[in-house]
Design a protein around this motif. Sequence first.
Motif, short mmCIF file in Angstrom:
data_model
loop_
_atom_site.label_atom_id
_atom_site.label_comp_id
_atom_site.label_asym_id
_atom_site.label_seq_id
_atom_site.Cartn_x
_atom_site.Cartn_y
_atom_site.Cartn_z
N PHE A 70 -24.91 5.42 -7.06
CA PHE A 70 -25.92 4.36 -7.01
C PHE A 70 -25.30 3.00 -7.36
N LEU A 71 -24.50 2.98 -8.42
CA LEU A 71 -23.92 1.70 -8.84
C LEU A 71 -22.96 1.14 -7.79
N GLU A 72 -22.27 2.05 -7.12
CA GLU A 72 -21.39 1.62 -6.02
C GLU A 72 -22.23 0.92 -4.93
N ALA A 73 -23.33 1.57 -4.52
CA ALA A 73 -24.17 1.00 -3.46
C ALA A 73 -24.87 -0.27 -3.94
N PHE A 74 -25.41 -0.20 -5.14
CA PHE A 74 -26.19 -1.30 -5.71
C PHE A 74 -25.28 -2.51 -6.00
N GLY A 75 -24.17 -2.24 -6.65
CA GLY A 75 -23.24 -3.31 -7.03
C GLY A 75 -22.69 -4.03 -5.81
N THR A 76 -22.28 -3.27 -4.81
CA THR A 76 -21.71 -3.92 -3.62
C THR A 76 -22.80 -4.72 -2.88
N ARG A 77 -24.02 -4.23 -2.95
CA ARG A 77 -25.15 -4.95 -2.34
C ARG A 77 -25.33 -6.33 -3.03
N LEU A 78 -25.25 -6.35 -4.34
CA LEU A 78 -25.41 -7.62 -5.08
C LEU A 78 -24.25 -8.56 -4.78
N ILE A 79 -23.07 -7.99 -4.68
CA ILE A 79 -21.89 -8.82 -4.42
C ILE A 79 -21.99 -9.47 -3.04
N ARG A 80 -22.56 -8.74 -2.09
CA ARG A 80 -22.75 -9.33 -0.75
C ARG A 80 -23.67 -10.55 -0.82
N ASP A 81 -24.54 -10.57 -1.83
CA ASP A 81 -25.44 -11.73 -2.03
C ASP A 81 -24.74 -12.85 -2.79
N GLY A 82 -23.48 -12.65 -3.12
CA GLY A 82 -22.72 -13.69 -3.83
C GLY A 82 -22.80 -13.57 -5.34
N LEU A 83 -23.35 -12.45 -5.84
CA LEU A 83 -23.46 -12.29 -7.29
C LEU A 83 -22.22 -11.60 -7.85
N ARG A 84 -21.97 -11.84 -9.13
CA ARG A 84 -20.86 -11.16 -9.81
C ARG A 84 -21.45 -10.12 -10.76
N VAL A 85 -20.87 -8.93 -10.71
CA VAL A 85 -21.49 -7.78 -11.38
C VAL A 85 -20.53 -7.10 -12.36
N ALA A 86 -20.97 -6.93 -13.60
CA ALA A 86 -20.16 -6.19 -14.57
C ALA A 86 -20.86 -4.87 -14.90
#
Length: 331
Positions: A70-86
Amino acid sequence: MISESTLADTVRRLRQAERATLAQAMTLIESQHPRHQTLSTQLLDAIMPFTGNALRLGITGTPGAGKSTFLEAFGTRLIRDGLRVAVIAVDPSSPISGGSILGDKTRMTELARSDAAFIRPAPSRGHLGGACLHARELGLLCEAAGFDVVIIETVGVGQSETEIAQIVDCFVSLQIAGGGDDLQGIKKGIMEMADVIVINKDDGENHNRVAIARHMYESALHIVRHKYAEWQPQVLTCSALEKRGIDEVWQTICDFRTQMTSSGRLQQVRQLQEIAWLQKQTEAEALRLLFSRDDFDRYYHLTQQAVKNNRLSPRAGLQRISEYLQNHYFA
Ligand code: GDP
Protein backbone atom coordinates in the motif's frame (compact mmCIF):
# COMPACT_ATOMS: atom_id res chain seq x y z
CA MET A 1 29.21 13.45 13.38
CA ILE A 2 26.89 16.04 14.91
CA SER A 3 28.34 18.02 17.83
CA GLU A 4 27.59 21.27 19.70
CA SER A 5 29.81 23.20 17.33
CA THR A 6 28.20 21.79 14.17
CA LEU A 7 24.61 22.05 15.38
CA ALA A 8 23.77 25.21 13.42
CA ASP A 9 25.32 23.67 10.32
CA THR A 10 23.28 20.50 10.88
CA VAL A 11 20.07 22.52 11.01
CA ARG A 12 21.01 24.33 7.79
CA ARG A 13 21.80 21.06 6.03
CA LEU A 14 18.61 19.49 7.31
CA ARG A 15 16.59 22.36 5.92
CA GLN A 16 18.26 21.79 2.59
CA ALA A 17 16.96 18.22 2.82
CA GLU A 18 20.38 16.62 2.82
CA ARG A 19 19.65 12.95 3.20
CA ALA A 20 22.91 12.04 4.92
CA THR A 21 22.33 14.76 7.53
CA LEU A 22 18.76 13.60 8.08
CA ALA A 23 19.98 10.04 8.62
CA GLN A 24 22.71 11.23 11.01
CA ALA A 25 20.25 13.33 12.97
CA MET A 26 17.94 10.33 13.30
CA THR A 27 20.78 8.19 14.61
CA LEU A 28 21.56 10.90 17.15
CA ILE A 29 17.95 11.03 18.35
CA GLU A 30 17.87 7.26 18.78
CA SER A 31 21.09 7.16 20.75
CA GLN A 32 20.80 6.36 24.45
CA HIS A 33 24.07 8.07 25.27
CA PRO A 34 23.46 10.96 27.72
CA ARG A 35 25.60 13.39 25.71
CA HIS A 36 23.71 12.49 22.54
CA GLN A 37 20.42 12.97 24.34
CA THR A 38 21.41 16.49 25.38
CA LEU A 39 22.47 17.23 21.81
CA SER A 40 19.19 15.75 20.52
CA THR A 41 17.23 18.11 22.74
CA GLN A 42 19.21 21.05 21.40
CA LEU A 43 18.72 19.90 17.83
CA LEU A 44 14.96 19.42 18.28
CA ASP A 45 14.68 22.85 19.86
CA ALA A 46 16.57 24.40 16.96
CA ILE A 47 14.38 22.80 14.29
CA MET A 48 11.08 23.46 16.09
CA PRO A 49 10.31 26.67 14.12
CA PHE A 50 10.55 24.69 10.89
CA THR A 51 8.15 21.93 11.88
CA GLY A 52 4.39 21.63 11.87
CA ASN A 53 3.68 22.02 8.18
CA ALA A 54 3.57 18.36 7.20
CA LEU A 55 0.58 16.09 7.25
CA ARG A 56 1.25 13.49 9.94
CA LEU A 57 -0.23 10.19 8.91
CA GLY A 58 -0.32 6.93 10.87
CA ILE A 59 -0.85 3.58 9.15
CA THR A 60 -1.28 0.30 10.97
CA GLY A 61 -2.33 -3.18 9.95
CA THR A 62 -1.65 -6.79 10.84
CA PRO A 63 1.37 -8.42 9.18
CA GLY A 64 0.36 -9.39 5.66
CA ALA A 65 -2.44 -6.81 5.41
CA GLY A 66 -0.42 -5.17 2.67
CA LYS A 67 1.12 -2.15 4.39
CA SER A 68 4.31 -2.13 2.32
CA THR A 69 2.44 -2.74 -0.91
CA PHE A 70 0.00 0.00 0.00
CA LEU A 71 2.73 2.47 0.95
CA GLU A 72 4.54 1.77 -2.31
CA ALA A 73 1.37 2.57 -4.31
CA PHE A 74 0.27 5.44 -2.07
CA GLY A 75 3.71 7.04 -1.70
CA THR A 76 4.49 6.96 -5.41
CA ARG A 77 1.04 8.42 -6.09
CA LEU A 78 1.80 11.39 -3.80
CA ILE A 79 5.21 11.87 -5.34
CA ARG A 80 3.63 12.10 -8.79
CA ASP A 81 1.68 15.06 -7.37
CA GLY A 82 4.99 16.72 -6.49
CA LEU A 83 4.85 15.88 -2.77
CA ARG A 84 7.77 14.61 -0.69
CA VAL A 85 7.02 11.60 1.47
CA ALA A 86 8.80 10.19 4.52
CA VAL A 87 8.00 6.76 5.96
CA ILE A 88 9.04 5.89 9.51
CA ALA A 89 8.40 2.25 10.20
CA VAL A 90 8.15 1.47 13.91
CA ASP A 91 8.69 -2.17 14.69
CA PRO A 92 7.30 -3.07 18.09
CA SER A 93 8.41 -6.68 17.71
CA SER A 94 12.09 -5.86 17.46
CA PRO A 95 12.99 -6.45 21.12
CA ILE A 96 11.98 -10.07 20.57
CA SER A 97 12.99 -10.72 17.00
CA GLY A 98 16.04 -8.51 17.21
CA GLY A 99 15.45 -7.41 13.66
CA SER A 100 13.21 -5.02 11.85
CA ILE A 101 10.36 -6.53 9.89
CA LEU A 102 8.99 -3.20 8.80
CA GLY A 103 10.47 -0.48 6.67
CA ASP A 104 12.01 -3.13 4.51
CA LYS A 105 12.93 -1.21 1.39
CA THR A 106 12.87 -4.32 -0.77
CA ARG A 107 9.10 -4.22 -0.44
CA MET A 108 8.89 -0.56 -1.45
CA THR A 109 11.37 -0.55 -4.29
CA GLU A 110 9.99 2.29 -6.39
CA LEU A 111 9.43 4.51 -3.36
CA ALA A 112 12.85 3.72 -1.94
CA ARG A 113 14.50 4.72 -5.23
CA SER A 114 12.79 8.09 -5.38
CA ASP A 115 14.64 11.24 -4.29
CA ALA A 116 11.32 12.57 -3.03
CA ALA A 117 10.96 9.74 -0.51
CA PHE A 118 12.80 8.79 2.66
CA ILE A 119 12.20 5.45 4.36
CA ARG A 120 13.51 4.72 7.81
CA PRO A 121 12.95 1.68 10.04
CA ALA A 122 12.74 2.65 13.71
CA PRO A 123 13.18 -0.37 15.95
CA SER A 124 11.52 0.32 19.27
CA ARG A 125 14.09 -1.60 21.36
CA GLY A 126 11.53 -1.99 24.09
CA HIS A 127 11.81 1.57 25.29
CA LEU A 128 9.93 2.55 28.35
CA GLY A 129 7.39 4.94 26.97
CA GLY A 130 6.65 2.74 24.03
CA ALA A 131 7.50 2.08 20.47
CA CYS A 132 6.63 5.57 19.38
CA LEU A 133 8.91 7.43 21.75
CA HIS A 134 11.28 8.29 18.93
CA ALA A 135 8.94 8.07 15.96
CA ARG A 136 7.42 11.42 16.82
CA GLU A 137 10.81 13.08 16.94
CA LEU A 138 12.08 11.36 13.79
CA GLY A 139 8.95 12.74 12.14
CA LEU A 140 9.81 16.27 13.29
CA LEU A 141 13.24 15.94 11.67
CA CYS A 142 11.53 14.98 8.41
CA GLU A 143 9.24 17.99 8.72
CA ALA A 144 12.22 20.30 9.15
CA ALA A 145 13.73 18.67 6.06
CA GLY A 146 10.64 19.77 4.15
CA PHE A 147 8.74 16.52 3.73
CA ASP A 148 5.08 17.21 3.01
CA VAL A 149 3.68 13.96 4.29
CA VAL A 150 5.25 12.04 7.17
CA ILE A 151 3.90 8.53 7.52
CA ILE A 152 4.41 6.50 10.69
CA GLU A 153 3.81 2.84 9.93
CA THR A 154 3.45 0.07 12.46
CA VAL A 155 2.05 -3.40 12.98
CA GLY A 156 -1.39 -3.28 14.56
CA VAL A 157 -0.57 -5.15 17.75
CA GLY A 158 -0.72 -4.35 21.44
CA GLN A 159 -0.30 -0.77 22.46
CA SER A 160 1.23 0.38 19.20
CA GLU A 161 -2.06 1.52 17.69
CA THR A 162 -2.91 3.69 20.67
CA GLU A 163 0.57 5.14 20.66
CA ILE A 164 0.53 5.92 16.95
CA ALA A 165 -2.89 7.56 17.27
CA GLN A 166 -1.35 9.90 19.83
CA ILE A 167 1.34 11.26 17.54
CA VAL A 168 -0.38 11.67 14.16
CA ASP A 169 -3.03 13.92 12.64
CA CYS A 170 -4.81 11.20 10.71
CA PHE A 171 -4.89 7.54 11.67
CA VAL A 172 -5.48 5.04 8.86
CA SER A 173 -6.19 1.43 9.71
CA LEU A 174 -5.45 -1.01 6.90
CA GLN A 175 -7.61 -4.10 7.11
CA ILE A 176 -8.33 -7.18 5.06
CA ALA A 177 -11.58 -9.08 4.76
CA GLY A 178 -11.56 -12.26 6.82
CA GLY A 179 -13.33 -15.49 6.10
CA GLY A 180 -16.77 -14.40 7.28
CA ASP A 181 -15.75 -13.89 10.89
CA ASP A 182 -14.93 -10.25 10.38
CA LEU A 183 -16.90 -9.15 13.37
CA GLN A 184 -14.38 -10.89 15.60
CA GLY A 185 -11.62 -9.02 13.88
CA ILE A 186 -13.27 -5.67 14.45
CA LYS A 187 -11.56 -4.33 17.49
CA LYS A 188 -13.47 -1.69 19.35
CA GLY A 189 -10.30 0.29 19.86
CA ILE A 190 -9.71 0.52 16.13
CA MET A 191 -13.23 1.73 15.53
CA GLU A 192 -12.73 4.46 18.11
CA MET A 193 -9.28 5.48 16.96
CA ALA A 194 -9.29 5.21 13.18
CA ASP A 195 -10.11 8.26 11.09
CA VAL A 196 -10.05 6.23 7.89
CA ILE A 197 -10.46 2.46 7.57
CA VAL A 198 -9.14 0.99 4.34
CA ILE A 199 -9.95 -2.59 3.42
CA ASN A 200 -7.15 -3.76 1.15
CA LYS A 201 -7.00 -6.60 -1.39
CA ASP A 202 -10.25 -5.62 -3.06
CA ASP A 203 -9.43 -7.61 -6.18
CA GLY A 204 -10.14 -10.91 -7.92
CA GLU A 205 -12.16 -13.31 -5.85
CA ASN A 206 -11.95 -11.13 -2.75
CA HIS A 207 -14.41 -8.60 -4.04
CA ASN A 208 -17.56 -9.96 -2.36
CA ARG A 209 -15.87 -10.57 0.95
CA VAL A 210 -14.48 -7.06 0.91
CA ALA A 211 -17.94 -5.63 0.22
CA ILE A 212 -19.36 -7.57 3.20
CA ALA A 213 -16.48 -6.44 5.43
CA ARG A 214 -17.01 -2.85 4.37
CA HIS A 215 -20.65 -3.05 5.33
CA MET A 216 -19.73 -4.55 8.72
CA TYR A 217 -17.21 -1.85 9.44
CA GLU A 218 -19.68 0.84 8.46
CA SER A 219 -22.34 -0.66 10.73
CA ALA A 220 -19.86 -0.99 13.59
CA LEU A 221 -18.86 2.65 13.19
CA HIS A 222 -22.43 3.69 13.87
CA ILE A 223 -22.32 2.27 17.38
CA VAL A 224 -19.03 3.69 18.61
CA ARG A 225 -18.35 7.16 19.87
CA HIS A 226 -16.57 9.30 17.32
CA LYS A 227 -13.32 11.02 18.11
CA TYR A 228 -14.23 14.34 16.54
CA ALA A 229 -17.53 16.13 16.04
CA GLU A 230 -16.24 17.40 12.70
CA TRP A 231 -15.29 14.06 11.18
CA GLN A 232 -17.24 10.91 10.48
CA PRO A 233 -14.71 8.07 10.01
CA GLN A 234 -14.80 6.63 6.49
CA VAL A 235 -14.51 3.06 5.26
CA LEU A 236 -12.85 2.65 1.87
CA THR A 237 -11.61 -0.28 -0.15
CA CYS A 238 -8.57 -0.58 -2.40
CA SER A 239 -6.25 -2.94 -4.14
CA ALA A 240 -2.71 -1.91 -3.31
CA LEU A 241 -1.44 -4.63 -5.64
CA GLU A 242 -3.40 -3.34 -8.62
CA LYS A 243 -3.01 0.27 -7.48
CA ARG A 244 -6.78 0.83 -7.48
CA GLY A 245 -8.66 2.93 -4.93
CA ILE A 246 -5.50 4.78 -3.90
CA ASP A 247 -6.74 8.14 -5.21
CA GLU A 248 -9.90 7.82 -3.12
CA VAL A 249 -7.89 7.10 0.03
CA TRP A 250 -5.75 10.18 -0.56
CA GLN A 251 -8.80 12.33 -1.32
CA THR A 252 -10.45 11.21 1.94
CA ILE A 253 -7.31 12.01 3.92
CA CYS A 254 -7.22 15.47 2.29
CA ASP A 255 -10.90 15.99 3.19
CA PHE A 256 -10.10 15.01 6.77
CA ARG A 257 -7.28 17.51 6.90
CA THR A 258 -9.43 20.29 5.46
CA GLN A 259 -12.21 19.69 7.97
CA MET A 260 -9.87 19.46 10.91
CA THR A 261 -7.83 22.48 9.91
CA SER A 262 -10.69 24.80 9.09
CA SER A 263 -12.39 24.08 12.41
CA GLY A 264 -9.15 24.71 14.31
CA ARG A 265 -9.38 21.21 15.74
CA LEU A 266 -6.10 19.97 14.30
CA GLN A 267 -4.11 22.59 16.15
CA GLN A 268 -5.91 21.68 19.36
CA VAL A 269 -5.28 17.95 18.82
CA ARG A 270 -1.57 18.55 18.27
CA GLN A 271 -1.36 20.60 21.47
CA LEU A 272 -3.10 17.89 23.46
CA GLN A 273 -0.78 15.28 21.97
CA GLU A 274 2.27 17.24 23.07
CA ILE A 275 0.92 17.62 26.58
CA ALA A 276 0.09 13.90 26.72
CA TRP A 277 3.60 13.09 25.50
CA LEU A 278 5.12 15.26 28.22
CA GLN A 279 2.99 13.65 30.89
CA LYS A 280 3.79 10.12 29.78
CA GLN A 281 7.50 10.79 29.59
CA THR A 282 7.46 12.58 32.95
CA GLU A 283 5.85 9.54 34.55
CA ALA A 284 8.41 7.24 32.93
CA GLU A 285 11.28 9.48 34.03
CA ALA A 286 9.97 9.75 37.60
CA LEU A 287 9.78 5.97 37.83
CA ARG A 288 13.23 5.56 36.31
CA LEU A 289 14.74 7.98 38.83
CA LEU A 290 12.92 6.37 41.72
CA PHE A 291 14.04 2.85 40.90
CA SER A 292 17.58 4.05 40.31
CA ARG A 293 17.72 4.76 44.07
CA ASP A 294 19.08 1.61 45.71
CA ASP A 295 17.20 2.10 48.97
CA PHE A 296 13.83 2.44 47.25
CA ASP A 297 14.51 -0.39 44.86
CA ARG A 298 15.39 -2.66 47.82
CA TYR A 299 12.35 -1.62 49.83
CA TYR A 300 10.07 -2.11 46.85
CA HIS A 301 11.40 -5.60 46.16
CA LEU A 302 11.13 -6.61 49.82
CA THR A 303 7.50 -5.49 49.76
CA GLN A 304 6.94 -7.30 46.49
CA GLN A 305 8.32 -10.48 48.03
CA ALA A 306 6.00 -10.11 51.02
CA VAL A 307 3.00 -9.77 48.70
CA LYS A 308 4.15 -12.77 46.70
CA ASN A 309 4.38 -14.89 49.87
CA ASN A 310 0.95 -13.76 51.04
CA ARG A 311 2.40 -11.99 54.07
CA LEU A 312 0.95 -8.71 52.84
CA SER A 313 -2.05 -7.91 50.70
CA PRO A 314 -1.24 -5.83 47.59
CA ARG A 315 -3.19 -3.00 49.17
CA ALA A 316 -1.17 -3.12 52.39
CA GLY A 317 1.96 -3.34 50.26
CA LEU A 318 1.01 -0.17 48.44
CA GLN A 319 0.38 1.58 51.74
CA ARG A 320 3.82 0.59 52.99
CA ILE A 321 5.44 1.89 49.81
CA SER A 322 3.47 5.09 49.99
CA GLU A 323 4.56 5.66 53.60
CA TYR A 324 8.17 4.91 52.69
CA LEU A 325 8.04 7.44 49.85
CA GLN A 326 6.50 10.09 52.05
CA ASN A 327 9.02 9.58 54.85
CA HIS A 328 12.11 9.35 52.68
CA TYR A 329 11.44 11.55 49.69
CA PHE A 330 8.55 13.87 50.36
CA ALA A 331 8.93 14.63 54.06
P1 GDP B 1 2.61 -6.06 5.22
O1 GDP B 1 3.16 -7.18 6.03
O2 GDP B 1 1.36 -5.51 5.84
O3 GDP B 1 3.60 -4.99 4.90
O4 GDP B 1 2.12 -6.69 3.83
P2 GDP B 1 2.83 -6.75 2.39
O5 GDP B 1 2.72 -5.45 1.68
O6 GDP B 1 4.18 -7.35 2.52
O7 GDP B 1 1.85 -7.77 1.64
C1 GDP B 1 1.63 -9.09 2.13
C2 GDP B 1 1.18 -9.95 0.96
O8 GDP B 1 -0.09 -9.49 0.50
C3 GDP B 1 2.13 -9.89 -0.24
O9 GDP B 1 2.20 -11.18 -0.81
C4 GDP B 1 1.44 -8.91 -1.17
O10 GDP B 1 1.74 -9.15 -2.52
C5 GDP B 1 -0.03 -9.19 -0.89
N1 GDP B 1 -0.86 -8.02 -1.17
C6 GDP B 1 -0.66 -6.75 -0.76
N2 GDP B 1 -1.62 -5.94 -1.22
C7 GDP B 1 -2.45 -6.71 -1.96
C8 GDP B 1 -3.65 -6.44 -2.71
O11 GDP B 1 -4.14 -5.33 -2.83
N3 GDP B 1 -4.24 -7.52 -3.30
C9 GDP B 1 -3.75 -8.78 -3.21
N4 GDP B 1 -4.40 -9.75 -3.84
N5 GDP B 1 -2.62 -9.06 -2.53
C10 GDP B 1 -1.98 -8.03 -1.91
